[in-house]
Design an enzyme around this catalytic site. Structure first.
Site, PDB file in Angstrom:
ATOM      1  N   ARG A 138      -1.933  -9.986   6.217  1.00 40.26           N
ATOM      2  CA  ARG A 138      -2.691 -10.987   5.460  1.00 40.26           C
ATOM      3  C   ARG A 138      -3.493 -11.880   6.401  1.00 40.26           C
ATOM      4  NH1 ARG A 138       1.791 -13.212   1.321  1.00 40.26           N
ATOM      5  NH2 ARG A 138       0.014 -14.130   0.237  1.00 40.26           N
ATOM      6  N   ASP A 184       2.014  -6.888   2.261  1.00 35.03           N
ATOM      7  CA  ASP A 184       2.452  -6.818   3.660  1.00 35.03           C
ATOM      8  C   ASP A 184       3.971  -6.784   3.791  1.00 35.03           C
ATOM      9  OD1 ASP A 184       2.622  -9.418   2.700  1.00 35.03           O
ATOM     10  OD2 ASP A 184       2.292 -10.336   4.659  1.00 35.03           O
ATOM     11  N   ASP A 210      16.133 -16.539   4.243  1.00 31.09           N
ATOM     12  CA  ASP A 210      14.963 -16.561   3.371  1.00 31.09           C
ATOM     13  C   ASP A 210      15.264 -15.863   2.044  1.00 31.09           C
ATOM     14  OD1 ASP A 210      11.961 -17.155   3.386  1.00 31.09           O
ATOM     15  OD2 ASP A 210      11.965 -15.035   2.841  1.00 31.09           O
ATOM     16  N   GLU A 244      17.767 -20.688   1.514  1.00 28.79           N
ATOM     17  CA  GLU A 244      16.408 -21.111   1.135  1.00 28.79           C
ATOM     18  C   GLU A 244      16.107 -20.470  -0.211  1.00 28.79           C
ATOM     19  OE1 GLU A 244      12.076 -20.690   0.589  1.00 28.79           O
ATOM     20  OE2 GLU A 244      13.442 -19.027   1.053  1.00 28.79           O
TER      21      GLU A 244
END
Length: 630
Positions: free
Chosen positions: A234, A329, A365, A394
């Site tokens: 990206r 991605d 994450d 998270e």
């Protein structure tokens, strides 16, 4: 059938399905309602141990209405067990009755003989110094007059020894519960997040540690340090179109040079990384590592284990999706694949690899997109051998799912703090987080901003940055900022919560000495946190104010009493009366007391519950007050 009732044990998370949590060297208090039929007293004890160690016990004290409590203090990280056992308190019941009969001038000669027999029975079971004490008291009893006998029987120290060794009639055991004792950094921390590539490499970050330390942060959180994918990389602001100069998103992990075990060569070597860990420790800063269990299309797993991914009808691998967006991605892993344990073990090995290289704090994450049983299995397995390792979830998702992740093992969790802006929203949210049972398993991490989230309130400028700093640093023992917050960066991408020119997709060089920063204020806030035990582990009490633009709350424990008063208005002076919770502070309602505003270094003399404040944006946005008796 249990002859003794043991009910409403706290803390107990979902009938013992999940462990409670505490920080090591903190007192852990257990309460329960314990009673039996009739007039006999009960003798409840709290049993506890570190897993697989010897059981210890402490007598529970009655606080009224059949409620008992006792405490112990875990002295090292790990898994502990605790349970309550209770039985008929034969000795306590008899002594109570003797005292009552004496008050009514009843004959107690036979009852005294019964008491002596109970003591003799306890003597047979006793050992060590306790046996010597019982023998001494027993000899005195036999050779004393009535008044002396009664005095000996009512001696608290002697009674506690006898009760410990008395026959356990009608003994009843409550189920065994678990407790996780985490290292201090699992419950207290001031985090600073940065993109390593924006600083340079690991050696440059070592030089940058002094900057982080100047603001008194004690955890440096690095975004992913692994090789970044090339395919579908990206570009600027997340564009699907990129050029050769675009560095890509660090969360698109993996390329020909490696994956989750590898380091982006632009940042340095493994030895450079370990040198960073050592250098940070020398400054009392811990490094938190970001683990994202996902892959770029170039990750070696795609080649070696295509079965670990989701496949579309045409056989191609499915990209990451969050409707209406697709992330070309990134490939998500399929944690329910046919041979899922091969994948699960590989994911665990990633954590174990970095643990072996010195990492103790992991920010995970998007854990809410992976199975709950996976996290419970992985974290419990790791912490069994590495109790000093902690995990930050998270997860910005449904509240119940955030809570469940903490129950399943995550040490701490992101929160909805970013979107709680008004006095009412803040008060309601944190009252819940500090209420039972959430306060025993959910540790809120309050980030003021993240690379993904530039709160809409921060558009109001520097004063709002100060407001959010004060709130985050005093509402929780865990708080953090993402780099640039201290510089009051707030350039927004259109009408979104995204940063313009997001650092997720480009390297950002900052002037860390730019004007209009709030570095000194952040440094002072972190210093206050380090100095004030109540901000690390205290209770919270929201206080009455007669102005909705002023929020006030107390943080307090046995060591100190803190009162935070904050003007939520960035533009206008706000004033009013606040009600100081003197009852909660164990202070007389007519007290005259000293107030030290440690944020602005001002001293005041206050009296009674209601006191006046006047807060001026840009000059005195908040008070952080230490309350002491005059």
């Amino acid at each position: 059938m249990d002859p003794v009732a043991i009910e409403n044990v706290t803390p107990e998370i979902e009938c013992g399905r999940f462990p409670a949590k505490i920080v090591v060297n903190s007192k852990f208090t257990v309460t329960a309602e314990v009673f039996r039929a009739g007039h006999d007293l009960v003798y409840p004890v709290l049993m506890y141990r570190k897993l697989k160690k010897r059981w210890r016990s402490v007598a529970m004290k009655g606080t009224g209405n059949d409620l008992y409590e006792a405490s112990f203090t875990p002295d090292e990280p790990g898994i502990y067990e605790y349970k309550i056992s209770a039985w008929k308190d034969s000795y306590g019941t008899l002594i109570r009755n003797i005292n009552a009969w004496l008050g009514s001038n009843e004959d107690v000669e036979q009852d005294l003989i019964e008491a002596i027999n109970l003591i003799k029975d306890a003597y047979k079971r006793s050992s060590g110094n306790d046996k010597k004490i019982i023998k001494r008291y027993l000899d005195d009893l036999i050779n004393s007059d009535l008044n002396k006998k009664v005095m000996i029987l009512n001696d608290n120290n002697f009674s506690s020894i006898i009760k410990k060794y008395q026959k356990k009639i009608d003994k009843t055991d409550y189920r065994t519960l678990r407790l996780i004792a985490d290292p201090e950094y699992g419950g207290y921390g001031s985090w600073y997040e940065l993109f390593p590539r924006s600083i340079g490499n690991f050696n440059d970050i070592i030089k940058h540690l002094n900057y982080v330390k100047s603001m008194n942060f004690n955890v440096l959180y690095l975004t992913p340090i692994h090789p970044i994918g090339i395919t579908n990389r990206r570009g600027k602001n997340g564009s699907r179109i990129s050029d050769k100069n675009d560095p890509g998103s660090p969360w698109a992990i993996g390329n020909d040079s490696g994956g989750h075990y590898s380091i982006n060569s632009d940042l340095g070597s493994l030895e450079d990384f370990k040198n960073l860990l050592r250098s940070a420790r020398e400054k009392n800063i811990m490094i938190a590592m970001d683990i994202a269990l996902q892959c770029s299309p170039d990750h070696p797993y795609v080649r070696d284990h295509p079965e670990w991914f989701y496949h579309r009808p045409d056989g191609s691998i499915r990209y990451a999706e969050n409707p209406p967006k697709k992330y070309y991605d990134i490939y998500p892993l399929n944690f329910e694949t046919k041979n899922k344990m091969a994948l699960w073990n590989e994911m665990k090995n990633i954590f174990l690899y970095w643990i072996s290289n010195g990492v103790k704090i992991f920010r995970v994450d998007n854990p809410h997109t992976k199975p709950l049983d996976f996290w419970e299995w992985l974290i419990n397995d790791i912490k069994r051998d590495h109790p000093d390792v902690v995990f930050l979830s998270e997860a910005f998702t449904r509240e119940n799912l955030m809570f469940e992740l903490s129950k399943r093992g995550f040490t701490m969790s992101y929160t909805y703090f970013t979107w709680k802006l008004t006095k009412g929203e803040i008060t309601e949210y944190f009252k819940k987080l500090y209420s039972y049972p959430y306060n025993f398993f959910f540790r809120p991490m309050l980030f003021t901003n993240t690379p993904d989230i530039l709160g809409r309130d921060l558009s109001m400028g520097r004063n709002e940055f100060i407001i959010r700093s004060v709130l985050a640093s005093t509402l929780s023992s865990l708080w953090g900022i993402y780099s640039g917050f201290e510089l009051c960066e707030n350039d927004r991408l259109d009408d979104t919560e995204e940063y313009l020119n997001s650092e997720k997709y480009e390297i950002k060089r900052r002037n860390f000495n730019s004007d209009n920063n709030i570095k000194d204020i952040i440094a002072r806030l972190n210093s206050i946190r380090d100095e004030m035990p109540a901000l690390r582990s205290g209770k919270i009490k929201f206080c009455e104010t007669d102005n909705d633009k002023i929020i006030a709350y107390a943080r307090y424990n046995n060591e100190n009493k803190i009162l935070v008063v904050l003007n939520l208005d960035t533009m206008n002076v706000q004033s009013g009366f606040i009600r100081v919770p003197l009852n909660d502070f164990s202070m007389d309602l007519n007290s005259i007391y000293d107030v030290h505003d440690v944020l602005n270094n001002n001293h005041y003399k206050w009296s009674g519950e209601y006191n006046y404040v006047r807060l001026i944006p840009g000059k005195r946005q908040a008070h952080i007050m230490v309350i002491k008796n005059a």
